[in-house]
Design a protein around this motif. Structure first.
Motif, PDB file in Angstrom:
ATOM      1  N   PHE A  20       0.802  -1.211   0.000  1.00 33.28           N
ATOM      2  CA  PHE A  20       0.000   0.000   0.000  1.00 33.28           C
ATOM      3  C   PHE A  20       0.840   1.269   0.000  1.00 33.28           C
ATOM      4  CE2 PHE A  20      -2.992  -3.177   1.284  1.00 33.28           C
ATOM      5  CZ  PHE A  20      -4.172  -2.781   0.678  1.00 33.28           C
ATOM      6  N   LYS A  21       1.933   1.270   0.729  1.00 31.56           N
ATOM      7  CA  LYS A  21       2.744   2.479   0.779  1.00 31.56           C
ATOM      8  C   LYS A  21       3.575   2.662  -0.476  1.00 31.56           C
ATOM      9  CE  LYS A  21       0.928   3.569   4.590  1.00 31.56           C
ATOM     10  NZ  LYS A  21      -0.173   4.556   4.522  1.00 31.56           N
ATOM     11  N   ALA A  22       3.571   1.669  -1.377  1.00 26.31           N
ATOM     12  CA  ALA A  22       4.222   1.832  -2.672  1.00 26.31           C
ATOM     13  C   ALA A  22       3.355   2.614  -3.649  1.00 26.31           C
ATOM     14  CB  ALA A  22       4.567   0.461  -3.263  1.00 26.31           C
ATOM     15  N   LEU A  23       2.064   2.754  -3.342  1.00 21.67           N
ATOM     16  CA  LEU A  23       1.178   3.516  -4.213  1.00 21.67           C
ATOM     17  C   LEU A  23       1.537   5.011  -4.154  1.00 21.67           C
ATOM     18  CD1 LEU A  23      -2.308   1.962  -3.400  1.00 21.67           C
ATOM     19  CD2 LEU A  23      -1.033   1.714  -5.539  1.00 21.67           C
ATOM     20  N   PRO A  24       1.550   5.687  -5.300  1.00 20.86           N
ATOM     21  CA  PRO A  24       1.834   7.129  -5.279  1.00 20.86           C
ATOM     22  C   PRO A  24       0.870   7.920  -4.399  1.00 20.86           C
ATOM     23  CG  PRO A  24       1.964   6.273  -7.508  1.00 20.86           C
ATOM     24  CD  PRO A  24       1.416   5.163  -6.660  1.00 20.86           C
ATOM     25  N   THR A  25      -0.363   7.430  -4.262  1.00 20.14           N
ATOM     26  CA  THR A  25      -1.337   8.130  -3.430  1.00 20.14           C
ATOM     27  C   THR A  25      -0.920   8.187  -1.961  1.00 20.14           C
ATOM     28  OG1 THR A  25      -2.558   6.051  -3.288  1.00 20.14           O
ATOM     29  CG2 THR A  25      -3.306   7.661  -4.914  1.00 20.14           C
ATOM     30  N   SER A  26      -0.007   7.320  -1.561  1.00 15.53           N
ATOM     31  CA  SER A  26       0.486   7.351  -0.186  1.00 15.53           C
ATOM     32  C   SER A  26       1.127   8.692   0.145  1.00 15.53           C
ATOM     33  CB  SER A  26       1.487   6.218   0.046  1.00 15.53           C
ATOM     34  OG  SER A  26       2.001   6.256   1.358  1.00 15.53           O
ATOM     35  N   ALA A  27       1.747   9.319  -0.863  1.00 14.33           N
ATOM     36  CA  ALA A  27       2.360  10.634  -0.636  1.00 14.33           C
ATOM     37  C   ALA A  27       1.308  11.678  -0.304  1.00 14.33           C
ATOM     38  CB  ALA A  27       3.153  11.060  -1.872  1.00 14.33           C
ATOM     39  N   VAL A  28       0.114  11.561  -0.908  1.00 17.93           N
ATOM     40  CA  VAL A  28      -0.980  12.491  -0.615  1.00 17.93           C
ATOM     41  C   VAL A  28      -1.441  12.310   0.825  1.00 17.93           C
ATOM     42  CG1 VAL A  28      -3.277  13.269  -1.316  1.00 17.93           C
ATOM     43  CG2 VAL A  28      -1.680  12.384  -3.036  1.00 17.93           C
ATOM     44  N   GLU A  29      -1.624  11.050   1.228  1.00 22.15           N
ATOM     45  CA  GLU A  29      -2.061  10.761   2.593  1.00 22.15           C
ATOM     46  C   GLU A  29      -1.066  11.283   3.623  1.00 22.15           C
ATOM     47  OE1 GLU A  29      -3.927   6.483   1.218  1.00 22.15           O
ATOM     48  OE2 GLU A  29      -2.643   6.575   2.982  1.00 22.15           O
ATOM     49  N   THR A  30       0.209  10.948   3.408  1.00 23.03           N
ATOM     50  CA  THR A  30       1.226  11.300   4.398  1.00 23.03           C
ATOM     51  C   THR A  30       1.353  12.807   4.546  1.00 23.03           C
ATOM     52  OG1 THR A  30       2.435   9.256   3.929  1.00 23.03           O
ATOM     53  CG2 THR A  30       3.646  11.012   5.059  1.00 23.03           C
ATOM     54  N   ALA A  31       1.394  13.517   3.414  1.00 20.48           N
ATOM     55  CA  ALA A  31       1.542  14.971   3.470  1.00 20.48           C
ATOM     56  C   ALA A  31       0.362  15.631   4.175  1.00 20.48           C
ATOM     57  CB  ALA A  31       1.703  15.530   2.058  1.00 20.48           C
ATOM     58  N   ASN A  32      -0.850  15.148   3.892  1.00 17.09           N
ATOM     59  CA  ASN A  32      -2.024  15.767   4.502  1.00 17.09           C
ATOM     60  C   ASN A  32      -2.182  15.398   5.965  1.00 17.09           C
ATOM     61  OD1 ASN A  32      -3.964  17.350   2.505  1.00 17.09           O
ATOM     62  ND2 ASN A  32      -2.920  15.750   1.333  1.00 17.09           N
ATOM     63  N   LEU A  33      -1.829  14.177   6.338  1.00 20.84           N
ATOM     64  CA  LEU A  33      -1.870  13.831   7.757  1.00 20.84           C
ATOM     65  C   LEU A  33      -0.845  14.652   8.528  1.00 20.84           C
ATOM     66  CD1 LEU A  33      -3.082  12.040   9.974  1.00 20.84           C
ATOM     67  CD2 LEU A  33      -1.258  10.385   9.510  1.00 20.84           C
ATOM     68  N   ARG A  34       0.345  14.777   7.971  1.00 21.23           N
ATOM     69  CA  ARG A  34       1.378  15.566   8.662  1.00 21.23           C
ATOM     70  C   ARG A  34       0.923  17.010   8.858  1.00 21.23           C
ATOM     71  NH1 ARG A  34       7.881  15.905   7.275  1.00 21.23           N
ATOM     72  NH2 ARG A  34       8.432  17.051   9.187  1.00 21.23           N
ATOM     73  N   ALA A  35       0.350  17.611   7.819  1.00 20.41           N
ATOM     74  CA  ALA A  35      -0.115  18.993   7.938  1.00 20.41           C
ATOM     75  C   ALA A  35      -1.208  19.127   8.987  1.00 20.41           C
ATOM     76  CB  ALA A  35      -0.614  19.483   6.580  1.00 20.41           C
ATOM     77  N   ALA A  36      -2.092  18.128   9.080  1.00 16.59           N
ATOM     78  CA  ALA A  36      -3.208  18.204  10.027  1.00 16.59           C
ATOM     79  C   ALA A  36      -2.755  18.041  11.473  1.00 16.59           C
ATOM     80  CB  ALA A  36      -4.250  17.150   9.680  1.00 16.59           C
ATOM     81  N   VAL A  37      -1.745  17.193  11.712  1.00 12.35           N
ATOM     82  CA  VAL A  37      -1.297  16.983  13.094  1.00 12.35           C
ATOM     83  C   VAL A  37      -0.254  18.006  13.520  1.00 12.35           C
ATOM     84  CG1 VAL A  37      -1.740  14.502  12.946  1.00 12.35           C
ATOM     85  CG2 VAL A  37       0.593  15.343  12.553  1.00 12.35           C
ATOM     86  N   ALA A  38       0.308  18.755  12.574  1.00 10.10           N
ATOM     87  CA  ALA A  38       1.418  19.663  12.881  1.00 10.10           C
ATOM     88  C   ALA A  38       1.165  20.603  14.053  1.00 10.10           C
ATOM     89  CB  ALA A  38       1.798  20.456  11.630  1.00 10.10           C
ATOM     90  N   PRO A  39      -0.037  21.187  14.185  1.00  7.84           N
ATOM     91  CA  PRO A  39      -0.240  22.096  15.327  1.00  7.84           C
ATOM     92  C   PRO A  39      -0.348  21.385  16.674  1.00  7.84           C
ATOM     93  CG  PRO A  39      -1.823  22.516  13.541  1.00  7.84           C
ATOM     94  CD  PRO A  39      -1.196  21.189  13.277  1.00  7.84           C
ATOM     95  N   ALA A 266      -9.305  20.891   3.756  1.00  8.30           N
ATOM     96  CA  ALA A 266      -9.084  20.763   2.312  1.00  8.30           C
ATOM     97  C   ALA A 266      -7.868  19.877   2.075  1.00  8.30           C
ATOM     98  CB  ALA A 266      -8.865  22.139   1.695  1.00  8.30           C
ATOM     99  N   VAL A 267      -7.955  19.002   1.100  1.00 11.79           N
ATOM    100  CA  VAL A 267      -6.850  18.095   0.781  1.00 11.79           C
ATOM    101  C   VAL A 267      -5.908  18.779  -0.196  1.00 11.79           C
ATOM    102  CG1 VAL A 267      -6.211  15.884  -0.266  1.00 11.79           C
ATOM    103  CG2 VAL A 267      -8.238  16.051   1.204  1.00 11.79           C
ATOM    104  N   ASP A 268      -4.640  18.870   0.182  1.00 11.19           N
ATOM    105  CA  ASP A 268      -3.624  19.468  -0.672  1.00 11.19           C
ATOM    106  C   ASP A 268      -2.894  18.378  -1.444  1.00 11.19           C
ATOM    107  OD1 ASP A 268      -4.105  22.122   0.159  1.00 11.19           O
ATOM    108  OD2 ASP A 268      -2.859  21.822   1.940  1.00 11.19           O
ATOM    109  N   MET A 269      -2.548  18.681  -2.677  1.00 15.07           N
ATOM    110  CA  MET A 269      -1.776  17.756  -3.487  1.00 15.07           C
ATOM    111  C   MET A 269      -0.301  18.134  -3.388  1.00 15.07           C
ATOM    112  SD  MET A 269      -3.777  15.529  -4.778  1.00 15.07           S
ATOM    113  CE  MET A 269      -2.754  14.838  -6.072  1.00 15.07           C
ATOM    114  N   PRO A 270       0.533  17.260  -2.814  1.00 15.35           N
ATOM    115  CA  PRO A 270       1.944  17.584  -2.658  1.00 15.35           C
ATOM    116  C   PRO A 270       2.702  17.431  -3.961  1.00 15.35           C
ATOM    117  CG  PRO A 270       1.555  15.353  -1.924  1.00 15.35           C
ATOM    118  CD  PRO A 270       0.206  15.923  -2.311  1.00 15.35           C
ATOM    119  N   GLU A 271       3.893  18.012  -3.998  1.00 13.35           N
ATOM    120  CA  GLU A 271       4.800  17.744  -5.101  1.00 13.35           C
ATOM    121  C   GLU A 271       5.280  16.307  -4.966  1.00 13.35           C
ATOM    122  OE1 GLU A 271       5.815  19.602  -7.608  1.00 13.35           O
ATOM    123  OE2 GLU A 271       4.661  21.385  -7.068  1.00 13.35           O
ATOM    124  N   VAL A 272       5.124  15.510  -6.028  1.00 17.93           N
ATOM    125  CA  VAL A 272       5.511  14.104  -5.992  1.00 17.93           C
ATOM    126  C   VAL A 272       6.636  13.885  -6.979  1.00 17.93           C
ATOM    127  CG1 VAL A 272       4.747  11.718  -6.247  1.00 17.93           C
ATOM    128  CG2 VAL A 272       3.159  13.449  -5.411  1.00 17.93           C
TER     129      VAL A 272
END
Length: 314
Positions: A20-39, A266-272
């Motif tokens: 599952f983490k080999a899927l390119p979509t994993s980068a979208v999940e990780t970036a958005n989870l990190r941004a949401a928990v950052a504060p 809002a879901v952000d699309m990271p640079e992949v």
């Protein structure tokens, strides 16, 4: 706590992260989870529900959490998570994992009936309340089969989050990765569109996964769904879960005891960066054509996730 029933993930075990983490979509999940928990993550005591093999549990430590408890219903997943323990930064590097184990532990449990988890440093007063500053659930809530089960999951979250105090005027926070939030009135149209896209074999081969809406729930609250991921070596992994409507999530959060601010981010699309193996023009030269084709097709169906943030409140 009684042992949970066998999970569909027991048969997947350690393959989960590899596939599952080999899927390119994993980068979208990780970036958005990190941004949401950052504060909320710096110095936090964090609870990672539905932790699987511990991928995001370890990320929470990397992002600044002081300690993390990962919980999963699958004993095989928890065994895989424990096998990947590594020494913490500054450890002796001998691979015995003792550094991580001081800050990270994994237990088997069902988020529907987990109850409150005590931490070793709970004092008598703290033990009356939730111990965690932050709870996460990446692809947890979509295993609720009904509004009632979803409410029970939120009750578990509320029971484990710290309430507001004189020292910290805001209580604990939950951050979840969910299916995209869709209103009840729009669910059937989404199901029909998704199933129509899934009939395109070339598109499925390009994306490396497919989603099918199987059965509309009698309650009208959503659909039973199935996802299949196709690994680079021809391996297929299939599992089933549920896509409940946005209103069901919001109502269940309140009924479960989370009374604070609720936000769908809002879901952000990271640079992949990097090529997508096996996609695009197929020449394997890393020229990026496959990556561009992947993201074009991904955009057709829309983002595959939602990011839900809910404060515990009083």
């Amino acid at each position: 706590m009684a042992a949970p029933p066998p999970s569909q993930y027991d048969a997947i075990g350690s393959r989960y992260t590899h596939v599952f983490k080999a899927l390119p979509t994993s980068a979208v999940e990780t970036a958005n989870l990190r941004a949401a928990v950052a504060p909320h993550v710096s110095g936090a005591r964090a609870l990672d529900l539905g932790c699987g093999t511990g991928y995001y549990s370890r990320k929470l430590l990397e992002w600044g959490a002081a300690a993390v408890v990962g919980v999963d219903v699958s004993p095989e997943m928890v065994a895989a998570a424990n096998s990947q323990q590594q020494p913490a930064p500054g450890g002796d590097g001998d691979g015995d994992g003792e550094g991580d184990k001081e800050r990270l532990r994994f237990i088997v449990g069902d988020a529907v009936s987990l109850g409150r988890i005590s931490l070793p440093d709970d004092n008598k007063e703290e033990g009356k309340h939730g111990a965690f500053d932050l709870a996460t659930g990446a692809w947890l809530l979509n295993y609720a089969r009904s509004a009632a089960e979803l409410t029970q999951m939120f009750a578990t979250i509320a029971a484990n989050l710290r309430p507001p105090s004189a020292q910290k005027n805001r209580g604990g926070v939950f951050v979840g990765i969910t299916p995209p939030p869709v209103n009840r009135a729009d669910m059937d149209a989404l199901a029909a569109r998704t199933n129509d896209l899934a009939t395109d074999a070339d598109r499925t081969a390009l994306l490396g996964y497919s989603v099918a809406f199987l059965d509309r729930l009698a309650s009208g609250d959503g659909w039973k769904t199935e996802m299949t991921v196709y690994g680079a070596g021809g391996e297929e992994v299939t599992f089933q879960n549920y896509h409940l409507a946005r209103e069901v999530y919001e109502d269940a959060a309140r009924r479960g005891g989370l009374s604070g601010r609720l936000e769908w981010r809002a879901v952000d699309m990271p640079e992949v960066e990097g090529s997508i193996e096996g996609n695009g023009d197929g020449d394997g030269d890393g020229d990026g054509d496959g990556e561009a084709a992947f993201w074009r097709e991904y955009a057709v169906s829309g983002v595959h996730l939602g990011v839900l943030v809910v404060e515990r409140g009083e």
